[in-house]
Design a protein around this motif. Structure first.
Motif, PDB file in Angstrom:
ATOM      1  N   VAL A 320       1.829  19.768   8.385  1.00 32.24           N
ATOM      2  CA  VAL A 320       0.283  19.527   7.993  1.00 32.24           C
ATOM      3  C   VAL A 320       0.184  18.823   6.573  1.00 32.24           C
ATOM      4  CG1 VAL A 320      -1.763  20.740   7.572  1.00 32.24           C
ATOM      5  CG2 VAL A 320      -0.579  20.962   9.599  1.00 32.24           C
ATOM      6  N   ALA A 321       1.291  19.604   5.656  1.00 29.28           N
ATOM      7  CA  ALA A 321       1.212  19.064   4.230  1.00 29.28           C
ATOM      8  C   ALA A 321       1.649  17.710   4.116  1.00 29.28           C
ATOM      9  CB  ALA A 321       1.884  19.892   3.612  1.00 29.28           C
ATOM     10  N   GLY A 322       2.489  17.152   5.024  1.00 29.26           N
ATOM     11  CA  GLY A 322       3.027  15.907   5.044  1.00 29.26           C
ATOM     12  C   GLY A 322       1.844  14.936   5.769  1.00 29.26           C
ATOM     13  N   ALA A 323       1.217  15.344   6.497  1.00 35.37           N
ATOM     14  CA  ALA A 323       0.100  14.389   7.130  1.00 35.37           C
ATOM     15  C   ALA A 323      -1.111  14.218   6.329  1.00 35.37           C
ATOM     16  CB  ALA A 323      -0.790  15.277   8.366  1.00 35.37           C
ATOM     17  N   ARG A 324      -1.422  15.355   5.444  1.00 40.00           N
ATOM     18  CA  ARG A 324      -2.174  15.403   4.356  1.00 40.00           C
ATOM     19  C   ARG A 324      -2.176  14.467   3.304  1.00 40.00           C
ATOM     20  NH1 ARG A 324      -3.407  21.940   3.712  1.00 40.00           N
ATOM     21  NH2 ARG A 324      -4.743  22.068   5.651  1.00 40.00           N
ATOM     22  N   ARG A 325      -0.850  14.349   2.906  1.00 40.14           N
ATOM     23  CA  ARG A 325      -0.328  13.327   1.866  1.00 40.14           C
ATOM     24  C   ARG A 325      -0.287  11.891   2.395  1.00 40.14           C
ATOM     25  NH1 ARG A 325       3.898  17.087   1.250  1.00 40.14           N
ATOM     26  NH2 ARG A 325       5.227  16.029   2.644  1.00 40.14           N
ATOM     27  N   GLU A 326      -0.324  11.834   3.776  1.00 38.73           N
ATOM     28  CA  GLU A 326      -0.528  10.559   4.322  1.00 38.73           C
ATOM     29  C   GLU A 326      -1.774  10.000   4.480  1.00 38.73           C
ATOM     30  OE1 GLU A 326       1.623  10.135   7.913  1.00 38.73           O
ATOM     31  OE2 GLU A 326       3.448  10.303   6.766  1.00 38.73           O
ATOM     32  N   GLY A 327      -2.888  10.856   3.958  1.00 39.37           N
ATOM     33  CA  GLY A 327      -4.463  10.739   4.096  1.00 39.37           C
ATOM     34  C   GLY A 327      -5.056  11.251   5.317  1.00 39.37           C
ATOM     35  N   ALA A 328      -4.531  12.007   6.044  1.00 38.88           N
ATOM     36  CA  ALA A 328      -5.329  12.774   7.354  1.00 38.88           C
ATOM     37  C   ALA A 328      -5.921  13.922   6.937  1.00 38.88           C
ATOM     38  CB  ALA A 328      -4.082  13.409   8.393  1.00 38.88           C
ATOM     39  N   ASP A 329      -7.071  14.205   7.379  1.00 39.86           N
ATOM     40  CA  ASP A 329      -7.912  15.401   6.897  1.00 39.86           C
ATOM     41  C   ASP A 329      -7.820  16.551   8.260  1.00 39.86           C
ATOM     42  OD1 ASP A 329      -9.942  17.213   6.167  1.00 39.86           O
ATOM     43  OD2 ASP A 329     -11.696  15.633   6.614  1.00 39.86           O
ATOM     44  N   VAL A 330      -6.864  17.303   7.687  1.00 38.15           N
ATOM     45  CA  VAL A 330      -6.408  18.336   8.527  1.00 38.15           C
ATOM     46  C   VAL A 330      -6.805  19.839   8.136  1.00 38.15           C
ATOM     47  CG1 VAL A 330      -4.161  19.478   9.695  1.00 38.15           C
ATOM     48  CG2 VAL A 330      -4.326  16.922   8.927  1.00 38.15           C
ATOM     49  N   THR A 331      -7.240  20.541   8.960  1.00 36.03           N
ATOM     50  CA  THR A 331      -7.374  21.877   8.878  1.00 36.03           C
ATOM     51  C   THR A 331      -6.631  22.705   9.617  1.00 36.03           C
ATOM     52  OG1 THR A 331      -9.905  21.595   8.795  1.00 36.03           O
ATOM     53  CG2 THR A 331      -9.151  23.664   9.252  1.00 36.03           C
ATOM     54  N   ALA A 356       0.093  12.285  13.689  1.00 38.44           N
ATOM     55  CA  ALA A 356       0.060  10.667  13.322  1.00 38.44           C
ATOM     56  C   ALA A 356      -0.791  10.046  14.383  1.00 38.44           C
ATOM     57  CB  ALA A 356       1.283  10.037  13.440  1.00 38.44           C
ATOM     58  N   ASN A 357      -0.554  10.447  15.679  1.00 42.58           N
ATOM     59  CA  ASN A 357      -1.259   9.824  16.736  1.00 42.58           C
ATOM     60  C   ASN A 357      -2.869  10.418  16.593  1.00 42.58           C
ATOM     61  OD1 ASN A 357      -1.274   8.519  19.402  1.00 42.58           O
ATOM     62  ND2 ASN A 357      -2.318  10.351  19.946  1.00 42.58           N
ATOM     63  N   ALA A 358      -3.214  11.538  16.029  1.00 49.51           N
ATOM     64  CA  ALA A 358      -4.706  11.912  16.054  1.00 49.51           C
ATOM     65  C   ALA A 358      -5.296  11.357  14.960  1.00 49.51           C
ATOM     66  CB  ALA A 358      -4.392  13.529  15.937  1.00 49.51           C
ATOM     67  N   ARG A 359      -4.454  11.066  13.724  1.00 46.24           N
ATOM     68  CA  ARG A 359      -4.914  10.473  12.387  1.00 46.24           C
ATOM     69  C   ARG A 359      -5.201   9.225  12.573  1.00 46.24           C
ATOM     70  NH1 ARG A 359      -2.309   7.699   8.722  1.00 46.24           N
ATOM     71  NH2 ARG A 359      -0.255   8.006   9.523  1.00 46.24           N
ATOM     72  N   ARG A 360      -4.668   8.666  13.634  1.00 49.41           N
ATOM     73  CA  ARG A 360      -4.921   6.842  13.822  1.00 49.41           C
ATOM     74  C   ARG A 360      -6.450   6.793  14.300  1.00 49.41           C
ATOM     75  NH1 ARG A 360       0.437   6.629  16.011  1.00 49.41           N
ATOM     76  NH2 ARG A 360       1.992   6.172  14.360  1.00 49.41           N
ATOM     77  N   HIS A 361      -6.826   7.508  15.208  1.00 51.06           N
ATOM     78  CA  HIS A 361      -8.031   7.564  15.749  1.00 51.06           C
ATOM     79  C   HIS A 361      -9.182   8.399  15.674  1.00 51.06           C
ATOM     80  CE1 HIS A 361      -5.305   5.016  18.336  1.00 51.06           C
ATOM     81  NE2 HIS A 361      -4.408   5.889  18.387  1.00 51.06           N
ATOM     82  N   ALA A 362      -8.774   9.333  14.591  1.00 56.03           N
ATOM     83  CA  ALA A 362      -9.845  10.400  14.477  1.00 56.03           C
ATOM     84  C   ALA A 362     -10.077  10.789  12.949  1.00 56.03           C
ATOM     85  CB  ALA A 362      -9.308  11.962  15.168  1.00 56.03           C
TER      86      ALA A 362
END
Length: 449
Positions: A320-331, A356-362
């Motif tokens: 999750v921390a890695g996804a947030r660094r890439e710009g994802a809004d994750v809870t 990553a799949n969720a970040r592209r479309h949500a």
């Protein structure tokens, strides 16, 4: 790796006698051994009691009734005090009966009916031999029966010991039956446990292998049929591992070999200058390079990594921390201490692909994990456009992409979900897609503990 799916397919409800039968092989085998023994003992018990009560008990009761009838007849023939004393002494000496005569007394009406098989048998014998009114009382003294008989001038009281009416062979027979049955059951349980243990070890080894875990200490043991099954399992494991190794090596080799012509193509395109056709070719080359990188990443993780105890909560926090660094809004909902054997790098890649799949479309992603009995469930929700129900199985196919909302313009090579499901299956789990309560897609990952 072809993995065992989590959960059993629900079959029809058992009908008739099957619903009462035990489910385990140990219990069923023990039932096969115990049932004939119980039936044999039941038949033997019935025959014993039938013969015992028909012969021994009837004979003993008839003998006591005959002695009482003889005493009553002798007393009635000569009611003199001398004869009375002589008959009472003779009865005590020769028949083991305590006889007393109560002159002037009248036999009271019986306050209770005859109870028990022994009392009924004695009552029937008294009716046949004595031919006088009588009562039977078993509560006067322990192990004694009081028989009171109405005489013309009084009541004849006879105390008979229980041993004259009851044979101890009944208790001996019951103890022998119960004792032999218990010894037989104990021996059967010990032997059956030894026979079932190799089958259980084979089931545990197969389950562990289906979850992607190695079983190095497993070896065939037990009966010949069980050894054959264990040997077949070991050969199957070797074939599957060899197939996985060959597939991984081939995938890595092909992906590696494709890098050289792709590099030459990129150099050639750079030398051609700029133009619409060149841009399209550059896009295709970049897409091919992305697919090859995905191939290589999957091959490296699947082919070389070993299963090891992993803290899933910590792994989720890192992904999750890695996804947030890439710009994802994750809870991320706080998860309890979740530890289980995993290939950490491969499973990290699986979770990263899903995020990553969720970040592209949500716009927002919700991640949670919890333990449910013998499973760990990881839920990834998003508020994107989702996936139509009819296409939810197709998106796991290699290179499949939805043309409406998840097309080439959104990025990706169509391998993210394929690699994610393959990794989950290699751990013995399953991955499903459904509607999210947030309006988008829900990804549910189930892992056996």
């Amino acid at each position: 790796m072809t993995s065992a799916r989590v959960g059993l397919a629900s079959g029809g409800a058992p009908s008739g006698l099957k619903r009462f039968l035990p489910r385990t092989l140990f219990a069923r085998t023990l039932l096969i051994i115990v049932t004939p023994v119980i039936l044999a003992q039941a038949v033997a018990t019935w025959i014993f009691y039938d013969r015992h009560w028909d012969t021994m008990t009837n004979r003993l009761a008839t003998a006591v009734a005959g002695d009482i009838a003889m005493v009553a007849e002798l007393l009635e023939r000569d009611p003199s005090p001398d004869n009375r004393q002589r008959v009472i002494a003779m009865a005590a000496r020769s028949s083991d009966l305590i006889v007393t005569l109560e002159p002037g007394h009248t036999l009271a009406e019986p306050t209770r009916k005859l109870r028990g098989l022994l009392e009924k048998t004695l009552g029937q014998a008294l009716n046949e031999r004595v031919h006088r009114p009588f009562t039977i009382n078993t509560e006067v003294a322990r192990e004694w029966y009081e028989i009171r008989v109405q005489m013309p001038d009084g009541v004849l009281s006879v105390m008979s010991p229980e041993r004259r009416l009851f044979s101890p062979t009944t208790y001996i027979f019951i103890l022998w039956m119960v004792g032999s049955a218990l010894v037989l059951f104990a021996i059967a349980i010990v032997f059956m446990r030894n026979q079932i243990r190799p089958i259980r070890r084979l089931a545990i080894a197969a389950d562990s292998f289906g979850k992607g875990r190695d079983v190095p200490n497993f070896k065939p043991e037990g009966a010949q049929e069980v050894r054959q099954a264990a040997s077949a399992f070991l050969k199957m494991r070797e074939r599957i591992q060899r197939q996985i190794t060959q597939r991984t090596e081939m995938l890595a080799g092909v992906s590696h070999d494709l890098r050289t012509p792709l590099t030459r193509m990129k150099l050639a395109l750079d030398m051609l200058g700029e133009g619409p056709e060149v841009e399209e070719l550059m896009t295709d080359v970049a897409e091919m390079e992305t697919m090859i990188e995905g191939y290589l990443a999957f091959a490296r993780g699947e082919g070389t990594e070993a299963v090891q105890p992993t803290d899933l909560s910590r792994l989720l926090n890192e992904v999750v921390a890695g996804a947030r660094r890439e710009g994802a809004d994750v809870t991320l909902e706080p998860a309890e201490d979740l530890a289980l054997p995993l290939r950490p790098n491969a499973f990290r890649r699986c979770l990263a692909n899903l995020l990553a799949n969720a970040r592209r479309h949500a716009g927002h992603i919700w991640v949670s994990a919890q333990r449910r009995r013998n499973l760990i469930e990881i839920v990834i929700d998003d508020d994107g456009p989702g996936i139509p129900a009819k296409a939810r199985e197709d998106v796991f196919k290699p290179f499949f992409r939805l043309e409406t909302s998840r097309n080439k313009a959104t990025g990706g090579a169509g391998l993210g979900l394929t690699i994610a499901r393959d990794v989950v299956h290699s751990h013995g789990g399953d991955i499903t897609l459904s509607d999210s309560p947030h309006g988008g897609l829900r990804v549910l990952v189930r892992l056996p503990v």
